[in-house]
Design an enzyme around this catalytic site. Structure first.
Site, PDB file in Angstrom:
ATOM      1  N   CYS A   2       0.853  -1.207   0.228  1.00  0.00           N
ATOM      2  CA  CYS A   2      -0.120   0.269   0.158  1.00  0.00           C
ATOM      3  C   CYS A   2       0.760   1.385  -0.139  1.00  0.00           C
ATOM      4  CB  CYS A   2      -1.311   0.431   1.069  1.00  0.00           C
ATOM      5  SG  CYS A   2      -1.729  -1.642   1.201  1.00  0.00           S
ATOM      6  N   ARG A  27       4.292  -0.012  -6.272  1.00  0.00           N
ATOM      7  CA  ARG A  27       4.810  -0.608  -5.291  1.00  0.00           C
ATOM      8  C   ARG A  27       3.873  -0.902  -5.060  1.00  0.00           C
ATOM      9  NH1 ARG A  27       6.763   2.333  -0.710  1.00  0.00           N
ATOM     10  NH2 ARG A  27       5.121   1.730   0.643  1.00  0.00           N
ATOM     11  N   TRP A  75      -2.494  -2.784  -1.738  1.00  0.00           N
ATOM     12  CA  TRP A  75      -2.467  -4.037  -2.258  1.00  0.00           C
ATOM     13  C   TRP A  75      -3.362  -4.655  -1.096  1.00  0.00           C
ATOM     14  CZ3 TRP A  75       1.865  -6.687  -0.749  1.00  0.00           C
ATOM     15  CH2 TRP A  75       1.836  -8.696  -1.348  1.00  0.00           C
ATOM     16  N   ASN A 101      -1.278   1.330   6.015  1.00  0.00           N
ATOM     17  CA  ASN A 101      -0.436   0.611   5.211  1.00  0.00           C
ATOM     18  C   ASN A 101      -0.239  -0.828   6.919  1.00  0.00           C
ATOM     19  OD1 ASN A 101       1.127  -1.009   4.074  1.00  0.00           O
ATOM     20  ND2 ASN A 101       2.696   0.686   3.331  1.00  0.00           N
ATOM     21  N   GLY A 102      -0.308  -1.969   6.446  1.00  0.00           N
ATOM     22  CA  GLY A 102       0.414  -3.153   7.072  1.00  0.00           C
ATOM     23  C   GLY A 102      -0.659  -3.799   7.617  1.00  0.00           C
ATOM     24  N   GLU A 483      18.419 -15.205 -11.182  1.00  0.00           N
ATOM     25  CA  GLU A 483      18.504 -14.004 -10.622  1.00  0.00           C
ATOM     26  C   GLU A 483      17.887 -13.596 -12.206  1.00  0.00           C
ATOM     27  OE1 GLU A 483      17.246 -11.500  -9.297  1.00  0.00           O
ATOM     28  OE2 GLU A 483      17.234  -9.253 -10.774  1.00  0.00           O
ATOM     29  N   LYS A 487      13.732 -12.718 -12.914  1.00  0.00           N
ATOM     30  CA  LYS A 487      13.183 -11.530 -13.864  1.00  0.00           C
ATOM     31  C   LYS A 487      12.515 -11.605 -14.527  1.00  0.00           C
ATOM     32  CE  LYS A 487      14.303  -8.223 -12.129  1.00  0.00           C
ATOM     33  NZ  LYS A 487      14.734  -9.081 -10.738  1.00  0.00           N
ATOM     34  N   GLU A 490       8.688 -13.081 -13.065  1.00  0.00           N
ATOM     35  CA  GLU A 490       8.105 -11.904 -12.281  1.00  0.00           C
ATOM     36  C   GLU A 490       7.479 -10.265 -13.357  1.00  0.00           C
ATOM     37  OE1 GLU A 490      10.202  -9.340  -9.918  1.00  0.00           O
ATOM     38  OE2 GLU A 490      11.964  -9.464 -10.324  1.00  0.00           O
ATOM     39  N   HIS A 506      21.153 -35.229 -13.695  1.00  0.00           N
ATOM     40  CA  HIS A 506      20.360 -35.513 -11.774  1.00  0.00           C
ATOM     41  C   HIS A 506      18.559 -35.504 -12.750  1.00  0.00           C
ATOM     42  CE1 HIS A 506      24.224 -36.121 -10.814  1.00  0.00           C
ATOM     43  NE2 HIS A 506      24.133 -35.238 -10.624  1.00  0.00           N
ATOM     44  N   LYS A 605       6.957  -3.301  -4.877  1.00  0.00           N
ATOM     45  CA  LYS A 605       8.383  -3.164  -4.851  1.00  0.00           C
ATOM     46  C   LYS A 605       9.174  -4.061  -3.430  1.00  0.00           C
ATOM     47  CE  LYS A 605      11.366  -1.176  -5.764  1.00  0.00           C
ATOM     48  NZ  LYS A 605      12.701  -2.711  -7.413  1.00  0.00           N
TER      49      LYS A 605
END
Ligand code: AGP
Length: 610
Positions: A2, A27, A75, A101-102, A483, A487, A490, A506, A605
């Site tokens: 949020c 965010r 969010w 927010n929380g 990484e 990318k 996401e 394997h 974010k």
């Protein structure tokens, strides 16, 4: 995650708030709303959707000149995305509004008690409980009512409150979720982070946990949860407002990829002496004995920051000769980690607000370990909870998919490894001098890569409809594969899995067929021959391989269909160069698929909740 904005001053509150909310869009959110005081009455507009679709109800058809006001991008955590779950939320009588927010962990218990006392709820959210709780304690003093309400609350909050009877003020409080106060002349700002208000003021106060403020046009008073007044010193922002704009790029992510050469220069700037072969990390916070006492190092982080720590493992084990473990912060915090006074925990975080990483740091310190933070956001929560710091000077990273911060994290870890290796007598001056020289060349090598990305874009065009991808790397570039896969996942929503190339036989080799493209990072010479063998295994099974490899390497073209050439550099620096094509590949695939590159679905974010 949020976003919160509050404003009191002579500008139209809703316009200042709407602009601030647009700067917090990165965010991640699914709904938004604004509430203002207009001549003694509260005006509220909120709905599901992106701000560009809500401009009509939040700006065009909104009483201008009204102030103060609060705004929020939500969010969803408790309660699905909907207009009635969007913030701000009010009390029964419409006398006050809150944005939050929380997570209020005991909200169901509080909601039952308030309902029993006659309060009527409009939403499924935990936040609305705060509005009714403040209403139940209000007897004319808003600050006092907020403090009494929060005394009953368990959980995390960044909270801002607007009250009909107090047109001269806003009240805000912070516990876990970040909140700042921006200080203006005849106007004041409240925001979740500085990017939302730095075009208005550079003077900000970062609220610590358990601190709040009464914000009035002519000034701000600060208090703690016990109601004691506090003296707070403003910080002058050194991030310029332009840095938080796109600067002509179509997306923040692409702009930030192109900022990476400068991030390396900024991160090494002032910290190296090539002549002396020395590294200077002035905020390291670790004494010589601390460094000699260190018998093992644990890297903790989440997502991209975790993968940066995995590269750090290879760097530090090679240059410092101390055992290094990498642990996901969300795992570390719950596994009763075996750390003590002889362990150095390195917590890596771009935002410095990631809940799991913060919790891991507290767990490590509680067990006696020294903790070092590698952080981008100055003055963030993490920077206040560690023994020492290595800032990565990447500037504000707006794109949800981290790029330049990752490069900053890798650069910072090279400096850290050189420093620790030199102090512990593992590295000689000549090696440090040469590595400093190699580091200083990297920005130009990246600029050469970025000068022509048409080949990478063409590959993205070819593979943008793939349903799965396999990313392979060995040694120090195995984390690069992880990484790179993240990318792609996401921002393009294509499933991508990273594997240590030697592990393929394997099991995962069973996946190989003509429909499973393989991205191989083949830039590090140390593991090259073995990797080529792995790629031949892929080819023998009709797999299609794209290899990131040295521009001088002709042989690789015999074992892969496609090559992305990159300049040569020493193996220990190759993760910094090798990841650039992977960032660009993911970016172009997502853009060609018409997706929201800067704000991918479901993502935030910085994840400041568990
Ligand atoms: C990376 O592209 C993601 N945005 C995410 O994995 C991120 O790296 C992770 O949430 C950690 O964030 P932090 O670095 O701010 O702690």
């Amino acid at each position: 995650m949020c976003g919160i904005i509050g404003y009191i001053g002579d500008q139209p509150a809703n316009e200042v708030i709407f602009d601030g909310l647009t700067r917090l869009e990165y965010r991640g959110y699914d709904s938004a709303g604004i509430a203002v005081l207009d001549g003694g009455r509260i005006v509220l507009a909120k709905d599901v959707g992106k701000l560009r679709h809500l401009r009509e109800i939040l700006v065009t058809n909104f009483p201008s000149r009204a102030s103060p006001g609060i705004g929020h991008t939500r969010w969803a955590t408790h309660g699905r995305p909907s207009s009635f779950n969007a913030h701000p939320h009010g009390d029964c009588r419409g006398t006050l509004m809150v944005a939050h927010n929380g997570i209020i962990e005991n909200y169901m218990k509080l909601k039952r008690a308030l309902t029993a006392a006659g309060h009527v709820f409009q939403s499924e959210t935990d936040t609305e409980v705060l509005a009714h709780l403040i209403e139940s304690h209000y007897q004319g003093d808003l600050e006092a009512a907020v403090l009494k309400a929060l005394a009953d609350v368990e959980g995390a909050y960044a909270l801002v409150v607007l009250h009909r009877d107090h047109p001269d003020q806003l009240v805000c409080v912070r516990k876990e979720s970040p909140l700042i106060v921006g200080l203006g002349r005849g106007e004041q700002f409240i925001a979740s982070d500085v990017t939302a208000i730095m075009q208005h003021t550079r003077q900000v106060v970062y609220l610590e946990n358990g601190e709040g403020a009464v914000v009035r046009r002519d000034g701000v008073t600060f208090f703690d949860l016990a109601g004691r007044h506090l003296a707070k010193t403003p910080t002058t922002l050194d991030w310029n407002p332009v840095a938080a704009e796109k600067g002509g790029f179509p997306h923040f992510m692409l702009k930030e990829i192109y900022e990476q050469p400068q991030v390396i220069r900024n991160t090494i700037g002032g910290r190296t002496s090539e002549e002396e072969g020395k590294i200077y990390l002035t905020e390291l916070g670790l004494s010589g004995p601390d460094i000699f006492r260190t018998q093992r190092i644990v890297m903790v982080g989440c997502g991209t920051a975790f993968y940066a720590g995995c590269v750090g493992k290879y760097l530090i084990e090679q240059l410092v000769r101390v055992p290094v473990e990498c642990d996901l912060a969300s795992e570390f915090r719950y596994r009763q980690p075996l750390v003590d006074g002889n362990t150095l925990v390195v917590a890596i975080s771009q935002s410095g607000e990631t809940a799991d990483t913060l919790a891991a740091v507290r767990e490590a310190r509680a067990r006696g370990a020294k903790v070092l933070g590698i952080v981008n956001a100055k003055e963030s929560s993490l920077t206040r909870e560690v023994d020492g710091l290595v800032y990565i000077h990447a500037g504000p990273e707006i794109g949800v998919a981290s790029t330049k911060a990752y490069i900053g994290m890798l650069t910072a870890q090279v400096l850290l490894a050189l420093l620790l290796g030199k102090i512990r007598g593992v590295l000689d001056t000549a090696f440090v001098q040469q590595t400093i020289r190699d580091l200083k060349v990297l920005p130009q090598l990246i600029e050469r890569l970025l000068a022509d990305t048409s080949g990478i874009r063409a590959l993205a065009e070819k593979f943008k409809d793939a349903r799965n991808f396999l990313y392979l790397g060995r040694g120090i570039n195995f984390p690069t594969a992880m990484e790179g896969a993240l990318k792609l996942k996401e921002i393009s929503y294509i499933h991508a899995e990273a594997y240590a190339a030697g592990e393929m036989k394997h099991g995962p080799i069973a996946l190989i067929d003509k429909d499973l493209p393989v991205m191989a990072i083949a830039a590090n010479q140390g593991a090259y021959d073995k990797l080529v063998s792995n790629l031949k295994e892929v080819q023998a099974r009709s797999g299609t391989v794209i290899a990131v490899a040295s521009e001088r390497n002709e042989e690789i073209r015999h074992v892969t269909e496609y090559v992305i050439p990159i300049p040569d550099c020493p193996d220990i620096l190759s993760p910094i160069l090798s990841v650039i094509p992977l960032q660009l590949f993911a970016y172009y695939v997502a853009d060609l698929r018409g997706l929201d590159v800067d704000q991918p679905r479901n993502l935030a974010k910085s994840v400041t909740v568990e």
